[in-house]
Write a protein that holds these residues in place. Sequence first.
Motif, PDB file in Angstrom:
ATOM      1  N   PRO A  64       0.793  -1.241   0.000  1.00 17.04           N
ATOM      2  CA  PRO A  64       0.000   0.000   0.000  1.00 17.04           C
ATOM      3  C   PRO A  64       0.819   1.282   0.000  1.00 17.04           C
ATOM      4  N   MET A  65       1.928   1.285   0.737  1.00 20.07           N
ATOM      5  CA  MET A  65       2.743   2.504   0.811  1.00 20.07           C
ATOM      6  C   MET A  65       3.200   2.952  -0.569  1.00 20.07           C
ATOM      7  N   TYR A  66       3.698   2.029  -1.381  1.00 25.51           N
ATOM      8  CA  TYR A  66       4.202   2.380  -2.703  1.00 25.51           C
ATOM      9  C   TYR A  66       3.079   2.470  -3.730  1.00 25.51           C
ATOM     10  N   PHE A  67       1.955   1.827  -3.466  1.00 25.14           N
ATOM     11  CA  PHE A  67       0.761   2.004  -4.301  1.00 25.14           C
ATOM     12  C   PHE A  67       0.320   3.466  -4.245  1.00 25.14           C
ATOM     13  N   PHE A  68       0.253   4.027  -3.026  1.00 23.84           N
ATOM     14  CA  PHE A  68      -0.126   5.428  -2.860  1.00 23.84           C
ATOM     15  C   PHE A  68       0.960   6.360  -3.392  1.00 23.84           C
ATOM     16  N   LEU A  69       2.228   5.981  -3.224  1.00 20.36           N
ATOM     17  CA  LEU A  69       3.324   6.811  -3.723  1.00 20.36           C
ATOM     18  C   LEU A  69       3.285   6.919  -5.250  1.00 20.36           C
ATOM     19  N   GLY A  70       3.022   5.804  -5.924  1.00 26.13           N
ATOM     20  CA  GLY A  70       2.910   5.826  -7.383  1.00 26.13           C
ATOM     21  C   GLY A  70       1.766   6.708  -7.859  1.00 26.13           C
ATOM     22  N   ASN A  71       0.632   6.620  -7.170  1.00 29.74           N
ATOM     23  CA  ASN A  71      -0.513   7.462  -7.525  1.00 29.74           C
ATOM     24  C   ASN A  71      -0.251   8.927  -7.200  1.00 29.74           C
ATOM     25  N   PHE A  72       0.492   9.164  -6.117  1.00 23.69           N
ATOM     26  CA  PHE A  72       0.858  10.532  -5.755  1.00 23.69           C
ATOM     27  C   PHE A  72       1.749  11.147  -6.833  1.00 23.69           C
ATOM     28  N   SER A  73       2.669  10.359  -7.372  1.00 22.66           N
ATOM     29  CA  SER A  73       3.549  10.843  -8.442  1.00 22.66           C
ATOM     30  C   SER A  73       2.748  11.156  -9.703  1.00 22.66           C
ATOM     31  N   LEU A 111      -7.420  23.576  -8.518  1.00 20.54           N
ATOM     32  CA  LEU A 111      -8.098  23.374  -7.235  1.00 20.54           C
ATOM     33  C   LEU A 111      -8.402  21.897  -6.993  1.00 20.54           C
ATOM     34  N   ILE A 112      -8.855  21.202  -8.037  1.00 27.09           N
ATOM     35  CA  ILE A 112      -9.178  19.776  -7.902  1.00 27.09           C
ATOM     36  C   ILE A 112      -7.931  18.968  -7.556  1.00 27.09           C
ATOM     37  N   PHE A 113      -6.849  19.201  -8.310  1.00 30.94           N
ATOM     38  CA  PHE A 113      -5.610  18.463  -8.038  1.00 30.94           C
ATOM     39  C   PHE A 113      -5.008  18.856  -6.696  1.00 30.94           C
ATOM     40  N   GLY A 114      -5.161  20.121  -6.315  1.00 31.38           N
ATOM     41  CA  GLY A 114      -4.644  20.571  -5.021  1.00 31.38           C
ATOM     42  C   GLY A 114      -5.378  19.923  -3.858  1.00 31.38           C
ATOM     43  N   SER A 115      -6.713  19.864  -3.941  1.00 30.63           N
ATOM     44  CA  SER A 115      -7.493  19.217  -2.873  1.00 30.63           C
ATOM     45  C   SER A 115      -7.223  17.718  -2.835  1.00 30.63           C
ATOM     46  N   THR A 116      -7.058  17.114  -4.011  1.00 31.90           N
ATOM     47  CA  THR A 116      -6.731  15.685  -4.068  1.00 31.90           C
ATOM     48  C   THR A 116      -5.391  15.412  -3.406  1.00 31.90           C
ATOM     49  N   GLU A 117      -4.419  16.311  -3.633  1.00 30.42           N
ATOM     50  CA  GLU A 117      -3.097  16.138  -3.023  1.00 30.42           C
ATOM     51  C   GLU A 117      -3.179  16.195  -1.503  1.00 30.42           C
ATOM     52  N   CYS A 118      -3.958  17.149  -0.974  1.00 29.34           N
ATOM     53  CA  CYS A 118      -4.128  17.249   0.487  1.00 29.34           C
ATOM     54  C   CYS A 118      -4.713  15.960   1.057  1.00 29.34           C
ATOM     55  N   LEU A 119      -5.763  15.446   0.405  1.00 31.19           N
ATOM     56  CA  LEU A 119      -6.425  14.232   0.886  1.00 31.19           C
ATOM     57  C   LEU A 119      -5.513  13.017   0.750  1.00 31.19           C
ATOM     58  N   LEU A 120      -4.776  12.941  -0.366  1.00 28.77           N
ATOM     59  CA  LEU A 120      -3.895  11.786  -0.586  1.00 28.77           C
ATOM     60  C   LEU A 120      -2.729  11.790   0.405  1.00 28.77           C
ATOM     61  N   LEU A 121      -2.223  12.961   0.753  1.00 31.52           N
ATOM     62  CA  LEU A 121      -1.173  13.041   1.776  1.00 31.52           C
ATOM     63  C   LEU A 121      -1.703  12.576   3.129  1.00 31.52           C
ATOM     64  N   ALA A 122      -2.984  12.888   3.418  1.00 33.33           N
ATOM     65  CA  ALA A 122      -3.604  12.410   4.662  1.00 33.33           C
ATOM     66  C   ALA A 122      -3.760  10.888   4.641  1.00 33.33           C
ATOM     67  N   VAL A 123      -4.138  10.343   3.486  1.00 33.98           N
ATOM     68  CA  VAL A 123      -4.276   8.890   3.336  1.00 33.98           C
ATOM     69  C   VAL A 123      -2.928   8.207   3.528  1.00 33.98           C
ATOM     70  N   MET A 124      -1.872   8.787   2.972  1.00 35.31           N
ATOM     71  CA  MET A 124      -0.529   8.223   3.117  1.00 35.31           C
ATOM     72  C   MET A 124      -0.064   8.271   4.571  1.00 35.31           C
TER      73      MET A 124
END
Length: 323
Positions: A64-73, A111-124
């Motif tokens: 999961p850690m690298y699954f989220f990292l790949g999606n974050f990239s 705005l969409i990508f920025g909010s997604t980044e905030c949420l994805l960092l919280a998920v990570m």
Amino acid sequence: MESKLKAEESNSTIMRGFVLVGFSDIPTLRWILFGIFLVMYLIILMGNGIIILITRIDPTLQNPMYFFLGNFSFLEICYVTTTVPRMLGDIWTKKRNISFLACATQMCFVLIFGSTECLLLAVMAYDRYVAICNPLHYPLVMNHRVCMQLLAGSWISGLPFEIGQTCQIFSLPFCGSHTIHHFFCDIPPILKLACGDTYVNELLVYIVAVMFFMVPFLLIVTSYGKIIFNILKLTSAKGRAKAFSTCSSHLTVIVLFFGTAAITYFQPKPDQSEGLGKLLSLFYTVLTPMMNPLIYTLRNKDVMVALEKLLPKLLTQKNDLKL
């Protein structure tokens, strides 16, 4: 008086676009800036692309850690592509005009990508919390279905709010200057151009910022507070060092992104200088995505090992193609 009001009304309806000043206020550095931003963009594409590749093909990184990292990239590539290519085109052609629709579309995606980044960092951060604080149940809690749901939630949750916020901002009358002193269509410089009452819009900016910025940030702080507490309880110095190294790269990215974005969006209109606004925006839209691959590779032993295995394979394939 009536004719003046009609003239203002016609100006607000006739104006169909804006002028993005970008970095044209320093024309002597035009080509230097173009070269710098082009190199930075290529580094972002290459660095994040490599992370996506190794997290997909390396068997040791299938968790999961690298699954989220790949999606974050992948998200970082999308985020940067909404602003940098347009900026490079403006520097190259000197044509700084942007249509009303293009400006609104750019803002919406930022705005969409920025909010997604905030949420994805919280998920990570939550993923690291489960891995370190509840390791025995980690495979069960962070199974593939849960990971997909968390990822989908990060991408989808902000869509209606950010689309609605963009529509509300661009429904304002712009009857004065149409020059945006910025390198992309961001909320603060756009609100400065509105000639109507922007109180409701500024209030909405704060509400959305709290929802998609402060709430994820508090979740991250809570997760890492518990992580640090559990790490300090470990008796093994080697175990503490490994746990800290796993989290340090993520924490560095969080500080860079949240720190600069907070200053921008929690003072949306009156007090922010144009130069400071552009500088801060460069940090969270360009510099942070460029540094992320370096942070995650240099501070992550597993990623470095995967890169060492991947590079010889790529070089071998390249030589085979030449032959």
